[in-house]
Design an enzyme around this catalytic site. Structure first.
Site, PDB file in Angstrom:
ATOM      1  N   ASP A 137       0.722  -1.146  -0.017  1.00 50.42           N
ATOM      2  CA  ASP A 137      -0.109   0.025   0.034  1.00 50.42           C
ATOM      3  C   ASP A 137       0.916   1.198  -0.010  1.00 50.42           C
ATOM      4  O   ASP A 137       1.915   1.133  -0.670  1.00 50.42           O
ATOM      5  CB  ASP A 137      -0.963  -0.140   1.058  1.00 50.42           C
ATOM      6  CG  ASP A 137      -0.160  -0.459   2.597  1.00 50.42           C
ATOM      7  OD1 ASP A 137       0.981   0.296   2.653  1.00 50.42           O
ATOM      8  OD2 ASP A 137      -0.921  -1.049   3.330  1.00 50.42           O
ATOM      9  N   SER A 138       0.419   2.124   0.630  1.00 54.42           N
ATOM     10  CA  SER A 138       1.117   3.491   0.670  1.00 54.42           C
ATOM     11  C   SER A 138       2.579   3.579   1.098  1.00 54.42           C
ATOM     12  O   SER A 138       3.498   4.206   0.534  1.00 54.42           O
ATOM     13  CB  SER A 138       0.366   4.727   1.530  1.00 54.42           C
ATOM     14  OG  SER A 138       0.271   4.237   2.862  1.00 54.42           O
ATOM     15  N   ILE A 139       2.853   2.524   2.066  1.00 49.46           N
ATOM     16  CA  ILE A 139       4.335   2.478   2.598  1.00 49.46           C
ATOM     17  C   ILE A 139       5.087   1.975   1.454  1.00 49.46           C
ATOM     18  O   ILE A 139       6.444   2.484   1.493  1.00 49.46           O
ATOM     19  CB  ILE A 139       4.405   1.519   3.822  1.00 49.46           C
ATOM     20  CG1 ILE A 139       3.530   2.253   5.169  1.00 49.46           C
ATOM     21  CG2 ILE A 139       5.779   1.379   4.261  1.00 49.46           C
ATOM     22  CD1 ILE A 139       3.365   1.270   6.154  1.00 49.46           C
ATOM     23  N   GLY A 142       5.906   5.000  -0.895  1.00 54.43           N
ATOM     24  CA  GLY A 142       6.822   5.942  -0.436  1.00 54.43           C
ATOM     25  C   GLY A 142       6.000   7.198  -0.464  1.00 54.43           C
ATOM     26  O   GLY A 142       6.375   8.311  -0.453  1.00 54.43           O
ATOM     27  N   HIS A 322       3.277   8.959   7.897  1.00 52.41           N
ATOM     28  CA  HIS A 322       4.103   7.738   6.940  1.00 52.41           C
ATOM     29  C   HIS A 322       5.605   7.943   7.158  1.00 52.41           C
ATOM     30  O   HIS A 322       6.193   8.608   7.899  1.00 52.41           O
ATOM     31  CB  HIS A 322       3.631   8.122   5.419  1.00 52.41           C
ATOM     32  CG  HIS A 322       2.402   7.384   5.388  1.00 52.41           C
ATOM     33  ND1 HIS A 322       1.018   8.265   5.538  1.00 52.41           N
ATOM     34  CD2 HIS A 322       1.748   6.350   4.501  1.00 52.41           C
ATOM     35  CE1 HIS A 322       0.170   7.477   4.978  1.00 52.41           C
ATOM     36  NE2 HIS A 322       0.469   6.352   4.544  1.00 52.41           N
TER      37      HIS A 322
END
Length: 346
Positions: A137-139, A142, A322
């Site tokens: 996902d978003s991790i 980046g 994040h």
């Protein structure tokens, strides 16, 4: 060195054949152009001369242009253009263009490299011997990993996302591997962040090359055979439940583990027994992922491995809490030795 949309090659520019470009990303070959959607897709080439033009058609994403390993330009939503890098030392050079952010609602197109007058585009670089696929996902994307002091509105998230310094890209470079970053922010295996868009999940899109085209299926040219696939999905599944959602904590956990097991089976069928599957435990999903891996091992698949993403020392200074680019470097420095230890023959 100078750069810009105009330049000496503008009048005589002829688009190079896509066969002169090396990429490991999920792209659709449309003849004169390659279309793509996923973040971190990169195109590598070689040329002789004092300049090179980058042919792009994309009004949604940002790109870094690198020559001989150094970033020489960042293109913000460049549109339909040939962007020129000129004033280089006359000789042979390596050029690389990489998509910095995730724009799943748009399709981008790359038309190759063009040499400045008097130069030539050379034979494309050879692929690397190693390949790694990162799923997440978003991790994995980046998301907002370039630290900044302003608030993270949607436009600032885009400008401050750089998939080329995500932990997956950095890990692959540490291992001298080609890679895919098949990351989609906000999505999970059975539930998305805050319960949004309940009729889709990450698995809705995983098979696609073009994310905004319903029913699209990426056609593997036969060259993509990763020996390692890293899966990091679950942060969104276990984000805080919102009023009106049908989930109970126990029901969500069971559905997640079932879907994760199914997904690992799909990956095993896709890539075969010679590929190591790495399931990442992170935050609230860690114990569930560990149990899934144990179940797959007990069922006889010893090629599934568990890796815990240790948060020690991470500052989470990226957008919306994040990981930052600094964090991504720390994660890569921890993940690369683990991947190197797997029985891949590396």
């Amino acid at each position: 060195m100078t750069s810009g949309r105009g330049g000496p090659g503008q009048a005589a520019a002829v688009r190079s054949a896509v066969g002169q470009v090396h990429t490991a990303g999920r792209v659709k070959d449309c003849g004169e152009t390659l279309q793509f959607s996923w973040p971190g897709v990169y195109f590598e080439g070689r040329f002789r001369g004092t300049g090179v033009g980058v042919v792009l058609d994309c009004a949604a994403a940002d790109y870094d242009v690198q020559v001989d390993g150094a970033t020489v330009a960042t293109l913000v939503t460049p549109g339909d253009t040939t962007y020129w890098i000129t004033g280089l030392r006359d000789g042979e050079h390596a050029v690389r263009v990489v998509k910095r952010n995730d724009t799943p609602g748009e399709t981008s197109a790359f038309g190759g490299f063009v040499a400045a007058p008097g130069g030539a585009v050379l034979r494309r670089p050879a692929p690397r011997d190693r390949q790694i696929e990162f799923i997440g996902d978003s991790i994995t994307v980046g998301y907002g990993n370039v630290p900044h002091t302003d608030a993270c509105d949607p436009e600032q998230v885009k400008r401050n996302t750089n998939s080329d310094v995500s932990h997956g890209a950095l890990t692959a470079r540490l291992l001298d591997a080609d890679y895919q970053l098949n990351g989609f922010s906000g999505l999970g295996l059975v539930r998305n962040v805050a319960g949004i868009i309940p009729d889709i999940t990450y698995r809705t899109y995983y098979d696609r090359a073009l994310l905004d085209v319903d029913g699209d299926v990426w056609q593997n040219p036969g060259t993509w055979r990763p020996r390692i696939v890293v899966v990091n999905l679950g942060s969104n599944d276990f984000s805080d439940l919102t009023p009106g959602e049908p989930w109970t904590p126990d029901g969500l956990a069971v559905a997640y583990r079932t879907a994760y097991d199914e997904f690992l089976r799909e990956l095993r069928t896709r890539y075969g027994s010679g590929t190591s599957l790495v399931a990442v435990g992170f935050d609230r999903n860690a114990e569930h992922v560990r149990k899934v891996v144990e179940a797959r091992n007990d069922a006889g698949d010893r090629g599934v491995h568990y890796w815990f993403l240790d948060q020690a020392g991470l500052d989470f200074l990226g957008c919306d809490g994040h990981t930052s680019a600094r964090d991504d470097r720390l994660i890569a420095d921890r993940l690369a030795p683990f991947l190197r230890s797997l029985p891949t023959g590396w």
